[in-house]
Design a protein around this motif. Structure first.
Motif, PDB file in Angstrom:
ATOM      1  N   ASN A  77      42.113  30.234  37.167  1.00  0.00           N
ATOM      2  CA  ASN A  77      42.725  31.722  37.383  1.00  0.00           C
ATOM      3  C   ASN A  77      43.150  31.929  38.614  1.00  0.00           C
ATOM      4  O   ASN A  77      43.599  33.186  38.950  1.00  0.00           O
ATOM      5  N   SER A 146      46.300  26.418  21.101  1.00  0.00           N
ATOM      6  CA  SER A 146      47.528  27.283  21.736  1.00  0.00           C
ATOM      7  C   SER A 146      48.537  26.863  22.584  1.00  0.00           C
ATOM      8  O   SER A 146      49.554  27.210  22.485  1.00  0.00           O
ATOM      9  N   GLU A 147      48.287  25.624  23.050  1.00  0.00           N
ATOM     10  CA  GLU A 147      49.475  24.624  23.685  1.00  0.00           C
ATOM     11  C   GLU A 147      50.345  24.537  22.418  1.00  0.00           C
ATOM     12  O   GLU A 147      51.781  24.686  22.748  1.00  0.00           O
ATOM     13  N   GLU A 223      52.970  33.325  26.283  1.00  0.00           N
ATOM     14  CA  GLU A 223      51.912  33.065  27.288  1.00  0.00           C
ATOM     15  C   GLU A 223      50.955  34.210  27.600  1.00  0.00           C
ATOM     16  O   GLU A 223      49.748  33.898  27.947  1.00  0.00           O
ATOM     17  N   LEU A 226      48.484  33.365  25.281  1.00  0.00           N
ATOM     18  CA  LEU A 226      47.854  32.000  25.272  1.00  0.00           C
ATOM     19  C   LEU A 226      47.285  31.998  26.575  1.00  0.00           C
ATOM     20  O   LEU A 226      46.829  33.086  27.012  1.00  0.00           O
ATOM     21  N   SER A 227      47.400  30.713  27.115  1.00  0.00           N
ATOM     22  CA  SER A 227      46.563  30.829  28.617  1.00  0.00           C
ATOM     23  C   SER A 227      47.710  29.656  29.448  1.00  0.00           C
ATOM     24  O   SER A 227      48.361  29.194  29.066  1.00  0.00           O
ATOM     25  N   GLY A 228      47.520  30.154  30.661  1.00  0.00           N
ATOM     26  CA  GLY A 228      48.306  29.566  31.720  1.00  0.00           C
ATOM     27  C   GLY A 228      49.788  29.847  31.773  1.00  0.00           C
ATOM     28  O   GLY A 228      50.312  30.508  30.796  1.00  0.00           O
ATOM     29  N   TYR A 232      50.902  34.223  31.355  1.00  0.00           N
ATOM     30  CA  TYR A 232      49.525  34.355  31.702  1.00  0.00           C
ATOM     31  C   TYR A 232      49.237  35.217  32.664  1.00  0.00           C
ATOM     32  O   TYR A 232      48.359  36.026  32.818  1.00  0.00           O
ATOM     33  N   TRP A 235      49.865  38.751  32.533  1.00  0.00           N
ATOM     34  CA  TRP A 235      48.689  39.513  31.847  1.00  0.00           C
ATOM     35  C   TRP A 235      47.567  39.645  32.829  1.00  0.00           C
ATOM     36  O   TRP A 235      46.880  40.657  32.942  1.00  0.00           O
ATOM     37  N   ASN A 236      47.040  38.651  33.429  1.00  0.00           N
ATOM     38  CA  ASN A 236      45.867  38.424  34.397  1.00  0.00           C
ATOM     39  C   ASN A 236      45.894  39.248  35.486  1.00  0.00           C
ATOM     40  O   ASN A 236      44.877  40.067  35.887  1.00  0.00           O
TER      41      ASN A 236
END
Lengths: 277, 294
Positions: A77, A146-147, A223, A226-228, A232, A235-236
């Motif tokens: 993160n 997710s990828e 993303e 999703l993640s990364g 992402y 959003w993070n």
């Protein structure tokens, strides 16, 4: 040969004292940018906006923090913006390549066969206007990963412009070129390879250019769910209430998109050779 | 006249062709399906050319001249194999023409050069298409030979958009000749050029033809062009259902020079006959159009 001059030279001389259009536009650009930053800074100082709004100077400072050291990695993160960007670019590139690998051959086939083009057109017309994000749940359900879902969404939303442009380019090749190939007795395959594809190349590349733009729009949105990647990250940082990071990400996303679009523009003019496209 | 006879004897062995056009007509079908009748948009059949008979001897330069819209290009497209005749046949060296093929070289009015290929690549494309087995070295030699023939040395690596109209058409001529066709078909090759370039290219064609006397069919609007280049001039009537009105022999000795052309005996008689025919036909076309629109 001053005697051959028809127009007086005064207008030319006067113009040379002033700036040309590009220079004047550049000056105006800096004036607008400066005024915007100044209003922003003063507005925050005078507490005209909500307290969450960072000042322009703080934003620029944080922007510089992110841009000056883009490749640090302190865990999943806490990564530099460069690494996040590479993650997103890799996804876009793979998804875009999958989409193009479907769209270009299919577009060529449809461009060559008016019957197939008419038969397939309803499918294209229905699927084309669907928002890329509507494919996300379907992707998650089908891929359970997710990828892969990200790649699926990128691929499916980057198909349409390339498909439409390739079909158009192939079916609108100047009949004069085709007549040349015919009078030389060229085989169908040779005609496609040496005449139709190069003649349609400007259209195909302009389709790829639009598709890539869409893929780049979609990856950031995808993303977030999703993640990364930069999406992402946006959003993070919203969850961390770090508005300066969000603004940094927006600028980096925009600049990257611009750069890639220009690269496609160069490719486009390289295949055009004075053809109208 | 010694060089002339030498050229002739050399050309007895060169590839050339006898072309026989027999009762060729081209009819474009009108709309007359049930749907068309319901929508009241039926149109009658259009006969572009009707029962054309023409024998073209080997090594002759033939010009086809006629008022605009008389089906000259239709006839040439049929000979090239790009279009099928509605009736009749065309026989090239004892074989009926069924489609396009490299035994006929075509020079197009709009040049039709591939814009993504250089001058040399455009010519090589033609050679490699027609002779796929030919070694690359030989292909290169032929490309160079024809670039030299049309006087484009130094422009080999230029793309068409860097060339003038006249240079583009010289590439078009080189491409058509490089495949060594038996017959050369030219569809108003200088129509899109300005008058000075046109004259220059006509002289070039005359010079090239002196070196390599193929059977040539040239579609043209220009009386001077036909008189300068041709052995025979085919005058067509106006369309629809255009026919051959008359075939004129042009007996002037070769090589011909533009500036000396009007000193050859019979030049003015021929020119006057052509002008009269063309102006009569053109007047009739214009009048028909007035009555059609009234």
């Amino acid at each position: 040969m001053a005697t051959n001059r028809i127009l007086p030279t005064t207008t030319e001389r006067r113009r040379s004292l002033k700036f040309n259009t590009d220079q004047r536009a550049l000056i105006l650009f800096f004036i607008i940018l400066g005024a915007f930053l100044l209003l922003w800074e003063l507005g925050v100082q005078a507490k005209l906006f909500l307290p969450i709004m960072p000042s322009a100077s703080q934003t620029l400072k944080d922007f510089w923090f992110w841009v000056s050291d883009p490749f640090f990695d302190y865990g999943p993160n806490d990564k530099g913006i460069g690494l996040l960007l590479l993650t997103s670019l890799r996804r876009v590139a793979i998804g875009f390549l999958i989409g193009s690998a479907i769209a270009v051959p299919l577009g060529v086939a449809l461009g060559l066969s008016p019957v197939a083009a008419k038969a397939v057109d309803p499918f294209i017309q229905i699927l084309r206007p669907v928002s890329p994000l509507a494919w996300l749940p379907l992707g998650l359900a089908l891929m359970r990963d997710s990828e892969k879902t990200a790649l699926f969404v990128i691929a499916i939303s980057s198909i349409w412009p390339t498909l439409a442009n390739t079909k158009f380019g192939v079916s609108n090749v100047d009949p004069a070129y085709l007549n040349v190939a015919k009078t030389l007795g060229a085989s169908r395959w040779r005609t496609i390879r040496t005449v139709i594809l190069p003649a349609a190349a400007p259209s195909i590349i302009s389709g790829l250019r639009i598709s890539f733009g869409i893929a780049w729009l979609v990856i950031v949105a995808a993303e977030i769910l999703l993640s990364g990647g930069v999406g992402y990250f946006v959003w993070n940082e919203w969850n961390n209430l770090k508005i300066t990071s969000i603004i940094t990400a927006i600028l980096v996303i925009g600049l990257t998109g611009l750069l890639l679009d220009r690269l496609f523009g160069v490719l486009q003019s390289w295949v055009s050779f004075g053809q109208r496209s | 006249m010694k060089t002339l006879s030498q050229t002739r004897s050399r050309l007895m062995t060169a590839t050339t062709a006898h072309l026989s056009i027999q009762q060729v007509s081209k009819v474009y079908s009108g709309r007359r399906t049930v749907l068309d009748k319901v929508l009241k948009r039926t149109s009658p059949d259009f006969t572009a050319i009707a029962e054309i008979d023409l024998e073209i001897e080997p090594n002759t330069f033939v010009s086809i001249i006629g008022p605009s819209g008389c089906g000259k290009s239709t006839l040439l497209n049929i000979i090239a194999g790009l279009s099928r005749p509605s009736t009749g046949t065309i026989i090239l060296n004892d074989h009926p023409i069924t489609g396009p093929g490299p035994d006929r070289g075509v020079v197009f009015q709009n040049y039709a050069l591939m814009p993504w290929m250089t001058v040399a690549e455009n010519i090589r494309f033609a050679i490699a298409t027609v002779y796929p087995q030919m070694p690359v070295v030989e292909q290169t030699a032929i490309v160079q030979q024809y670039i030299t023939l049309v006087g484009l040395q130094g422009a080999e690596r230029k793309h068409p958009h860097e060339l003038s109209g006249g240079m583009k058409q010289r590439v078009g001529i080189a491409r058509a000749l490089a495949i060594n066709p038996q017959i050369l078909l030219m569809d108003e090759p200088f129509g899109a050029l300005d008058a000075l370039t046109r004259g220059f290219l006509q002289d070039e064609i005359e010079r090239i033809w002196e070196q390599d006397r193929k059977t040539v069919i040239l579609i043209t609007h220009s009386i001077e062009e036909a008189l300068l280049l041709s052995d025979k001039i085919v005058m067509m009537t106006r369309g629809p259902a255009a026919r051959i009105a008359q075939v004129l022999d042009v007996p002037f000795p070769r090589p011909r020079k533009r500036e000396e052309l009007d000193q050859y005996p019979g030049y003015h008689t021929l020119k006057a006959a052509m002008e009269e025919h063309l102006s009569n036909e053109t007047r009739a076309v214009e009048e028909a159009r007035i009555h059609a629109s009234a």
